[in-house]
Structures are given as C-alpha cells and as structure tokens.
Design an enzyme around this catalytic site. Structure first.
Site, PDB file in Angstrom:
ATOM      1  N   ASN A 168      -3.050  17.803 -66.268  1.00 54.24           N
ATOM      2  CA  ASN A 168      -1.780  17.664 -65.547  1.00 54.24           C
ATOM      3  C   ASN A 168      -1.903  16.581 -64.473  1.00 54.24           C
ATOM      4  O   ASN A 168      -2.967  16.378 -63.872  1.00 54.24           O
ATOM      5  CB  ASN A 168      -1.272  18.992 -64.983  1.00 54.24           C
ATOM      6  CG  ASN A 168      -2.261  19.742 -64.124  1.00 54.24           C
ATOM      7  OD1 ASN A 168      -3.465  19.594 -64.259  1.00 54.24           O
ATOM      8  ND2 ASN A 168      -1.751  20.567 -63.231  1.00 54.24           N
ATOM      9  N   GLU A 219       0.255  15.233 -61.225  1.00 53.97           N
ATOM     10  CA  GLU A 219       1.378  15.532 -60.334  1.00 53.97           C
ATOM     11  C   GLU A 219       1.850  14.283 -59.596  1.00 53.97           C
ATOM     12  O   GLU A 219       1.247  13.207 -59.702  1.00 53.97           O
ATOM     13  CB  GLU A 219       0.966  16.646 -59.369  1.00 53.97           C
ATOM     14  CG  GLU A 219       0.654  17.920 -60.152  1.00 53.97           C
ATOM     15  CD  GLU A 219       0.321  19.114 -59.283  1.00 53.97           C
ATOM     16  OE1 GLU A 219       0.057  18.956 -58.073  1.00 53.97           O
ATOM     17  OE2 GLU A 219       0.336  20.227 -59.837  1.00 53.97           O
ATOM     18  N   GLU A 264      -0.633  19.727 -71.444  1.00 52.52           N
ATOM     19  CA  GLU A 264      -0.296  19.784 -72.871  1.00 52.52           C
ATOM     20  C   GLU A 264       0.523  18.569 -73.286  1.00 52.52           C
ATOM     21  O   GLU A 264       0.283  17.953 -74.322  1.00 52.52           O
ATOM     22  CB  GLU A 264       0.527  21.047 -73.172  1.00 52.52           C
ATOM     23  CG  GLU A 264      -0.177  22.352 -72.873  1.00 52.52           C
ATOM     24  CD  GLU A 264       0.042  22.839 -71.444  1.00 52.52           C
ATOM     25  OE1 GLU A 264       0.088  22.004 -70.513  1.00 52.52           O
ATOM     26  OE2 GLU A 264       0.152  24.059 -71.255  1.00 52.52           O
ATOM     27  N   CYS A 307       4.073  26.112 -70.278  1.00 51.30           N
ATOM     28  CA  CYS A 307       5.428  26.240 -69.723  1.00 51.30           C
ATOM     29  C   CYS A 307       6.463  26.039 -70.838  1.00 51.30           C
ATOM     30  O   CYS A 307       6.141  25.585 -71.949  1.00 51.30           O
ATOM     31  CB  CYS A 307       5.639  25.241 -68.593  1.00 51.30           C
ATOM     32  SG  CYS A 307       6.022  23.569 -69.149  1.00 51.30           S
TER      33      CYS A 307
HETATM   34  N1  THU Z   1       0.901  23.115 -65.696  1.00 50.09           N
HETATM   35  C1  THU Z   1       0.341  22.570 -66.825  1.00 50.09           C
HETATM   36  O1  THU Z   1      -0.176  21.450 -66.807  1.00 50.09           O
HETATM   37  N2  THU Z   1       0.365  23.290 -67.968  1.00 50.09           N
HETATM   38  C2  THU Z   1       0.779  24.585 -68.032  1.00 50.09           C
HETATM   39  O2  THU Z   1       0.677  25.184 -69.097  1.00 50.09           O
HETATM   40  C3  THU Z   1       1.335  25.260 -66.857  1.00 50.09           C
HETATM   41  C4  THU Z   1       1.552  24.394 -65.670  1.00 50.09           C
HETATM   42  C5  THU Z   1       0.814  22.364 -64.437  1.00 50.09           C
HETATM   43  C6  THU Z   1       2.086  21.822 -63.891  1.00 50.09           C
HETATM   44  C7  THU Z   1       1.725  21.660 -62.430  1.00 50.09           C
HETATM   45  O3  THU Z   1       1.019  20.440 -62.254  1.00 50.09           O
HETATM   46  C8  THU Z   1       0.765  22.795 -62.172  1.00 50.09           C
HETATM   47  O4  THU Z   1       0.280  23.195 -63.440  1.00 50.09           O
HETATM   48  C9  THU Z   1       1.373  23.988 -61.446  1.00 50.09           C
HETATM   49  O5  THU Z   1       2.514  24.406 -62.086  1.00 50.09           O
END
Ligand code: THU
Length: 148
Positions: free
Chosen positions: A43, A45, A56, A92
């Site tokens: 991830n 941000e 993902e 998500c």
């Molecule tokens: N996040 C993911 O990368 N994948 C998931 O399956 C759930 C959430 C990330 C998004 C954000 O950067 C952090 O986790 C908190 O929500």
C-alpha cells in the site's frame, strides 16, 4: 500447483515496502499469474488521503500494465506496523471489485498471518453477486433478440 507458503512469504516481505506514514498499517500482496510469474505490491498512502492505493491493487495494476490478465491466486498480509503477530487482513471493497474484473471462481484469495498460517477464500465468498464485465453485455441483460 499453488505454492501458498511461498506466496504468503512474498506478501509478508512486501509489507516492508509499504509507504504508510498516515495509517501505519502495512499491507503486502503477491499475485500469482497463470503462467507462474508473480507480481507483488504494497500500500502507498498520500498526504491527500484519497489517492492512496492498496497493496492488492498495486499488484494487479503492475501485472495488468505488463500484459498479464490471467491470475490464479493472491496472498495478502496486513497489520499495524507495531504489532508483533498479524491478524488476517481481508481486502477492501474496492480491491474485491478489481479482483472481480479479472478473476473467476477458481481464483484463490489467501489471507496470511505468517508463511504457514493462512486462510483461503473464493471471490464469491467475499463478493457475492458482484457486478462484473458480463453485466454490461446487453445480450445477457435483455436477451439476444432485443435491439436495445
Ligand atoms: N489497505 C490495503 O492495502 N489493503 C487492504 O486489504 C486493506 C487496507 C491499506 C489502505 C491503507 O493504506 C491502509 O491499509 C489502512 O486502511
């Protein structure tokens, strides 16, 4: 055959690449293509929050942009960067929808706590009655004889 432990290991490793100064929640993913190649993701941000990208989707978009569209499984590992042991981290809703675009019923969604501890789900379990490409096919919606 899917080497689930290897895929989980790669997802766990990718957590170290996560860019998460805001949530401190690190997620890694490893996406197995039908030809055996693996695309990983983390991830990423953003100070404006909404441009953030999940692990993902990073993996899917890397793979699709390199010409891959057929996939076998994805391993996902996520948790707060302070915890010692991870819990299962489910994808998500937006990521489930991206999986819906490219994957069929045999695709495995592997949630990893460690290399050896994981749970396997199908997309139908995580996104029942999902909207997909075939829903845009007018023939399927209205029948082959309709001229709509
Ligand atoms: N996040 C993911 O990368 N994948 C998931 O399956 C759930 C959430 C990330 C998004 C954000 O950067 C952090 O986790 C908190 O929500």
């Amino acid at each position: 055959m899917i080497d689930r432990e290897d895929l989980c290991g790669k997802a766990l490793e990718m957590r170290s690449r996560a860019y998460t100064p805001y949530s401190h929640f690190r997620v890694g993913a490893a996406l197995l293509c039908k030809d055996g190649s693996i695309y990983t993701g983390c991830n990423i941000e953003n100070a404006a929050y909404t441009p953030s990208n999940c692990a993902e989707r990073t993996a899917f978009f890397k793979a699709v942009s390199e010409g891959y569209r057929e996939f076998t499984a994805i391993a996902i590992a996520g948790g707060n960067d302070t915890v010692e042991s991870l819990d299962y981290c489910a994808p998500c809703g937006v990521c489930r929808q991206v999986i819906r675009e490219f994957c069929d019923g045999s695709f495995e969604i592997i949630l990893a706590k460690s290399r050896e501890e994981y749970k396997v789900y199908t997309l139908e379990e995580l996104l029942p009655m999902g909207f997909g490409p075939e829903n845009l096919d007018k023939k399927m919606l209205y029948g082959a004889d309709d001229r709509l």
